[in-house]
Design a protein around this motif. Structure first.
Motif, PDB file in Angstrom:
ATOM      1  N   GLU A 117       0.836  -1.208   0.000  1.00 35.13           N
ATOM      2  CA  GLU A 117       0.000   0.000   0.000  1.00 35.13           C
ATOM      3  C   GLU A 117       0.866   1.252   0.000  1.00 35.13           C
ATOM      4  OE1 GLU A 117      -3.300   2.186   2.909  1.00 35.13           O
ATOM      5  OE2 GLU A 117      -2.879   0.039   3.142  1.00 35.13           O
ATOM      6  N   ASP A 120       2.079   1.722  -3.555  1.00 35.60           N
ATOM      7  CA  ASP A 120       0.980   2.216  -4.389  1.00 35.60           C
ATOM      8  C   ASP A 120       0.736   3.708  -4.154  1.00 35.60           C
ATOM      9  OD1 ASP A 120       0.588  -0.271  -5.524  1.00 35.60           O
ATOM     10  OD2 ASP A 120      -1.081  -0.819  -4.201  1.00 35.60           O
ATOM     11  N   ASN A 121       0.864   4.123  -2.895  1.00 32.90           N
ATOM     12  CA  ASN A 121       0.664   5.539  -2.565  1.00 32.90           C
ATOM     13  C   ASN A 121       1.816   6.427  -3.030  1.00 32.90           C
ATOM     14  OD1 ASN A 121      -1.767   4.924  -1.287  1.00 32.90           O
ATOM     15  ND2 ASN A 121      -0.840   4.755   0.741  1.00 32.90           N
ATOM     16  N   SER A 171       0.856  -2.449  -9.898  1.00 30.66           N
ATOM     17  CA  SER A 171      -0.119  -1.548  -9.271  1.00 30.66           C
ATOM     18  C   SER A 171      -1.289  -1.220 -10.187  1.00 30.66           C
ATOM     19  CB  SER A 171       0.573  -0.242  -8.847  1.00 30.66           C
ATOM     20  OG  SER A 171       1.553  -0.478  -7.854  1.00 30.66           O
TER      21      SER A 171
END
Length: 534
Positions: A117, A120-121, A171
């Motif tokens: 995560e 992805d951010n 992603s």
């Protein structure tokens, strides 16, 4: 697709960002090339040398990325007129005439967020959009959004980007993969090659040629029509690396090409300039001063060629493992570069096949076969059982075992026997608690022990799996993944390189502080997570 963030530099407000993405047919290559500014060391050489020589900034890259507030020729004239005045203050002069590039960009930590995560951010944080750049900037415009590595690296880098794109695929950011591939096609058409990065001071050299792998990735996403679309750029990049080959006699070299005594043609790293690197000017000046038996220009070109290799710097290029002043990059035909050139030739043959151009397919297939024979003849160390680099000036192999030995497996040119023997050598000589070592030499250079780098881990994993060495591939990949996770667990970030000794630390050495962000580590980590789980 995720939103694209503009670069968070202090001159962002000056940018003019396109509202839509132009198609390749509408890009103005001639206009972009003609408007590229000269590098800072040429625009205001006396000021450049004063700022770099006096170390006004800790990082030598800081000033070359700064934005002049007015015409550089006027800044230069003003500096020359005022520099000998008793009240002249260099710091104040720079502040008055330049907008600083800002401190190294680091994404904010996100404690407790799972690593996938977190990555992805990071993609929007590391994304940039610069179809136009401020006047006098050292940045080169690109028509479409792209992802930068992070930290001090605020521009798009060539071989970094491929490994970043692997992560973007994981992603689900497939549109951005196409955009970045189109950006690289654009710079090939604009400048005749892909520069080290999209800065004016990088235009004199390239980096390991991974564009063919980007095209292959795009073809995996959309189908084989991608090969035909990028065929002109694939051939143009190939022409850049092979320029002058036809005119060489045995034992000669020209630009990126060498011809060995038996007529075999191989490639080397090379830079069109023989001056100190603008972004490492003071370091290069000092290094050349430590080589009294060689011309400064020779040392500087070898340093620049080392930067083109991506392994800047490593004992691979040195005569004396501990002394950077003995660097001889241009005298070496590297196994990784020539493996990538083999893959480029095979990819062009594939692209020609998709458009039913049989003569082209046959011609590039023959070139690939010839290179494969040359690699097996000259770069295979039969005694050690692994692939090595070749010193074409001294007509002998360089016997050091390095992570580059796995590139013939990665590109598929190795025989099964040689692949298996290489795997044994790697298992015995390069496997570490945190993955695969870059070399077996510990000398303070960042591409040596104890550092490990994400792209080399992925090359190792993919190359070994290709030849059925799945257990060794798993050991390398899972160990590196554990190392990345250990640092992330302590510091909530991913970094450029890692100490593989098993202590759970980031890497060190080299010319600058450890950077975080970090594009290619993010990409490889996502691929390893997908392959080996948490």
């Amino acid at each position: 697709m995720r939103p694209i963030y503009l670069a968070s530099l202090s001159f962002t407000a000056l940018l003019c960002v396109a509202c839509s993405n132009p198609s390749p047919a509408t890009w103005s290559y001639e206009d972009a090339r003609s408007r590229a500014n000269v590098p800072p060391d040429q625009a205001y050489p006396e000021l450049f040398e004063a700022v770099q020589g006096k170390q006004l900034f800790t990082d030598q890259k800081h000033f070359v990325d700064a934005l002049p507030k007015r015409d550089p020729s006027k800044i230069r004239a003003d500096y020359l007129a005022r520099r000998d005045s008793a009240d002249f203050d260099l710091n104040e002069f720079v502040k008055d005439n330049f907008i600083e590039s800002g401190q190294a960009q680091s994404p904010a930590p996100q404690p407790g967020v799972p690593i996938k995560e977190h990555i992805d951010n990071l993609w929007p944080v590391l994304s940039r959009t610069y179809p136009h750049v401020p006047r006098y900037s050292s940045l080169l415009p690109l028509p479409l959004p792209y992802v930068v590595p992070g930290g001090r690296f605020r521009e798009m880098y060539y071989w970094d980007s491929y490994f970043t794109m692997l992560g973007l695929e994981q992603s689900g950011e497939k549109a951005q993969i196409r955009q970045m591939t189109d950006n690289f096609a654009y710079v090939i058409d604009t400048y005749g090659h892909i520069p080290n990065g999209n800065r004016t001071y990088y235009l004199s050299r390239s980096q390991p040629p991974f564009f063919a792998y980007m095209v292959e990735l795009q073809a995996h996403i959309e189908g084989d029509q991608a090969y035909g679309r990028y065929l002109p750029q694939l051939q143009k990049e190939y022409a850049y690396w092979m320029a002058g080959a036809q005119a060489l006699k045995a034992g000669e070299a020209g630009k990126h090409v060498v011809k060995l005594a038996d007529g075999s043609v191989l490639n080397r790293y090379w830079d069109a300039s023989a001056t100190p690197r603008q972004e490492s000017w003071l370091q290069d000046l000092k290094t050349a001063g430590q080589a009294p038996d060689r011309s400064r220009q020779e040392v500087w070109r070898d340093l620049r060629a080392g930067a083109e290799s991506g392994w800047d710097f490593s004992s691979r290029w040195l005569d004396d493992d501990k002394n950077l002043a003995t660097i001889r990059t241009t005298s070496i035909a590297p196994v990784d570069l020539n493996s990538l050139m083999y893959h480029l030739e095979r990819t062009i043959a594939k692209a020609c096949e998709t458009i039913q151009n049989s003569p082209c397919t046959q011609a590039y297939g023959q070139r690939a076969a010839q290179r494969q024979r040359a690699i097996e003849t000259h770069l295979w160390n039969a005694e050690g059982g692994y692939y090595v680099d070749y010193d074409w000036q001294r007509n002998r192999q360089r016997p050091a075992l390095t992570a580059a030995t796995l590139f013939p497996l990665y590109t598929g040119l190795a025989s099964a026997e040689h692949a298996n023997r290489t795997a044994d050598a790697v298992r015995e000589g390069l496997l570490r608690p945190g993955g695969i070592a870059t070399t077996q030499v510990n000398n303070g250079q960042q591409w040596d022990e104890p550092n490990g780098w994400a792209p080399l881990q992925w090359v190792a994993v993919e190359g070994l799996e290709r030849y059925g060495q799945t257990e060794l591939a798993r050991q390398i990949g899972s160990r590196f993944l554990q190392q990345v996770q250990a640092v992330y667990g302590k510091e909530d970030k991913l970094v450029e390189k890692y100490d593989l000794s098993g202590q759970g630390d980031g890497g060190g050495g080299g010319e600058y502080e450890l950077q975080d962000g970090f594009g290619w580590t993010n990409g490889v980590t996502l691929k390893l997570l997908q392959k080996y789980g948490g």
